[in-house]
Design a protein around this motif. Sequence first.
Motif, PDB file in Angstrom:
ATOM      1  N   PRO A  65       0.914  -1.197   0.028  1.00  0.00           N
ATOM      2  CA  PRO A  65       0.032   0.147   0.098  1.00  0.00           C
ATOM      3  C   PRO A  65       0.721   1.196   0.003  1.00  0.00           C
ATOM      4  O   PRO A  65       1.946   1.247   0.184  1.00  0.00           O
ATOM      5  CB  PRO A  65      -0.828  -0.069   1.298  1.00  0.00           C
ATOM      6  CG  PRO A  65      -0.759  -1.538   1.723  1.00  0.00           C
ATOM      7  CD  PRO A  65       0.606  -2.024   1.179  1.00  0.00           C
ATOM      8  N   ARG A 108       1.282   2.129   4.131  1.00  0.00           N
ATOM      9  CA  ARG A 108       1.027   1.083   5.208  1.00  0.00           C
ATOM     10  C   ARG A 108       1.730  -0.233   4.739  1.00  0.00           C
ATOM     11  O   ARG A 108       2.009  -0.408   3.561  1.00  0.00           O
ATOM     12  CB  ARG A 108      -0.277   0.809   5.595  1.00  0.00           C
ATOM     13  CG  ARG A 108      -1.033   2.104   6.001  1.00  0.00           C
ATOM     14  CD  ARG A 108      -2.766   2.042   6.183  1.00  0.00           C
ATOM     15  NE  ARG A 108      -3.332   3.026   6.234  1.00  0.00           N
ATOM     16  CZ  ARG A 108      -3.898   3.410   7.425  1.00  0.00           C
ATOM     17  NH1 ARG A 108      -3.677   2.484   8.619  1.00  0.00           N
ATOM     18  NH2 ARG A 108      -4.710   4.497   7.773  1.00  0.00           N
ATOM     19  N   PRO A 144      -7.359  -3.793  -3.812  1.00  0.00           N
ATOM     20  CA  PRO A 144      -7.020  -2.498  -3.268  1.00  0.00           C
ATOM     21  C   PRO A 144      -6.520  -1.215  -4.371  1.00  0.00           C
ATOM     22  O   PRO A 144      -6.108  -1.985  -5.513  1.00  0.00           O
ATOM     23  CB  PRO A 144      -5.780  -2.687  -2.302  1.00  0.00           C
ATOM     24  CG  PRO A 144      -5.974  -4.167  -1.821  1.00  0.00           C
ATOM     25  CD  PRO A 144      -6.782  -4.976  -3.330  1.00  0.00           C
ATOM     26  N   THR A 179      -4.291   0.712  -5.011  1.00  0.00           N
ATOM     27  CA  THR A 179      -3.066   1.221  -5.066  1.00  0.00           C
ATOM     28  C   THR A 179      -2.462   1.689  -6.287  1.00  0.00           C
ATOM     29  O   THR A 179      -1.933   2.762  -6.548  1.00  0.00           O
ATOM     30  CB  THR A 179      -2.006   0.388  -4.169  1.00  0.00           C
ATOM     31  OG1 THR A 179      -2.399  -0.302  -3.112  1.00  0.00           O
ATOM     32  CG2 THR A 179      -0.534   0.910  -3.910  1.00  0.00           C
ATOM     33  N   ASP A 226      -5.578  -0.290   1.556  1.00  0.00           N
ATOM     34  CA  ASP A 226      -4.963   0.748   1.453  1.00  0.00           C
ATOM     35  C   ASP A 226      -6.025   2.022   1.358  1.00  0.00           C
ATOM     36  O   ASP A 226      -6.304   2.393   0.116  1.00  0.00           O
ATOM     37  CB  ASP A 226      -4.347   0.619  -0.098  1.00  0.00           C
ATOM     38  CG  ASP A 226      -3.398   1.779  -0.346  1.00  0.00           C
ATOM     39  OD1 ASP A 226      -3.243   2.830   0.671  1.00  0.00           O
ATOM     40  OD2 ASP A 226      -2.444   1.492  -1.201  1.00  0.00           O
TER      41      ASP A 226
END
Length: 314
Positions: A69, A72, A130, A132, A175
């Motif tokens: 991510p 994180r 996610p 990203t 994310d």
Amino acid sequence: MNSPMFIDTDTASDDAVALMMAFVHRGDRIVGVGTVAGNCPVEQACINALFTARLCDAEVPVHLGEARPLARPLESAQHVHGQDGMGDIGLVATELADCDGGPAAGHAADALIAASRNHAERLDLVALGPLTNLAKALRKDPGLACRIKRCFLMGGASDSYGNITPVSEYNIWADPEAAEIVFASGMPITMIGWDVSRKFATFDAQAAAELRAIGTAKAAVAVDCQKTLMEFCRDVTGVDGFDLPDPVAMAVALDPDIVSDSVLAAVHVGLGNDLTRGQTIVDDRRMTERERNVTIVRAVSRSGFVDLLQSALS
């Protein structure tokens, strides 16, 4: 004519079924697949996407994307989908080097930007993991948002009933900073949240057996790779059997007419580190200044979804 399509995915069991649907129903109009870390590490997601393309005799470039991510550490969902993302039933290669041809050249975010320029205002973007890669592409080229015709996004939960926290869905939780960038971009988004899957895309033992009885290799893989997901559903989410969030999102992308209830809203994302991390906060009353650019799907035709799924597996 069907629009060209780019798919971004953290390919695991339900993503693989969604890819089968796209490869069968959209065929050579798929201009690329990007992979991202989420359900499993990005290299495994790429392996799984290449495996699924080969299963469907689909020739489509599959690109490696982000391995973590934006801000994180990666917290994968391998406890849900298995270490290989495909139910740990021995389907896929263990190394990219074992895959015929391997991934296509270029980062997934760059491939998406290129596709948006080659098919400006005609490209359908389907995001199954996610966000990203999408956020990275938007940071690099903010004009991307204006060139996408429609973005269909599996993520969030419009009723704030989550599968990773009490209020958050995994793709957004994994994310949230990337998700906030995407929702704030002005891109025309259709959000198909986990609430839609929970209500309209569940398969109990009988329904799963009916899918597997189609008798093709695709049908066998589509059901068998849900093995570890079924255990998670039994122990955590309470779903009877398993549910297929990415396939029902793909069904909406393939045939938006299956949507029976939706609302236009702005969406904000919880960015904290508490239980509200990744919560999708839906504003359909103009209580914030953010543009209402997200069509929130709240209900779909179960029969319309199942028809698309069954025909893809046949």
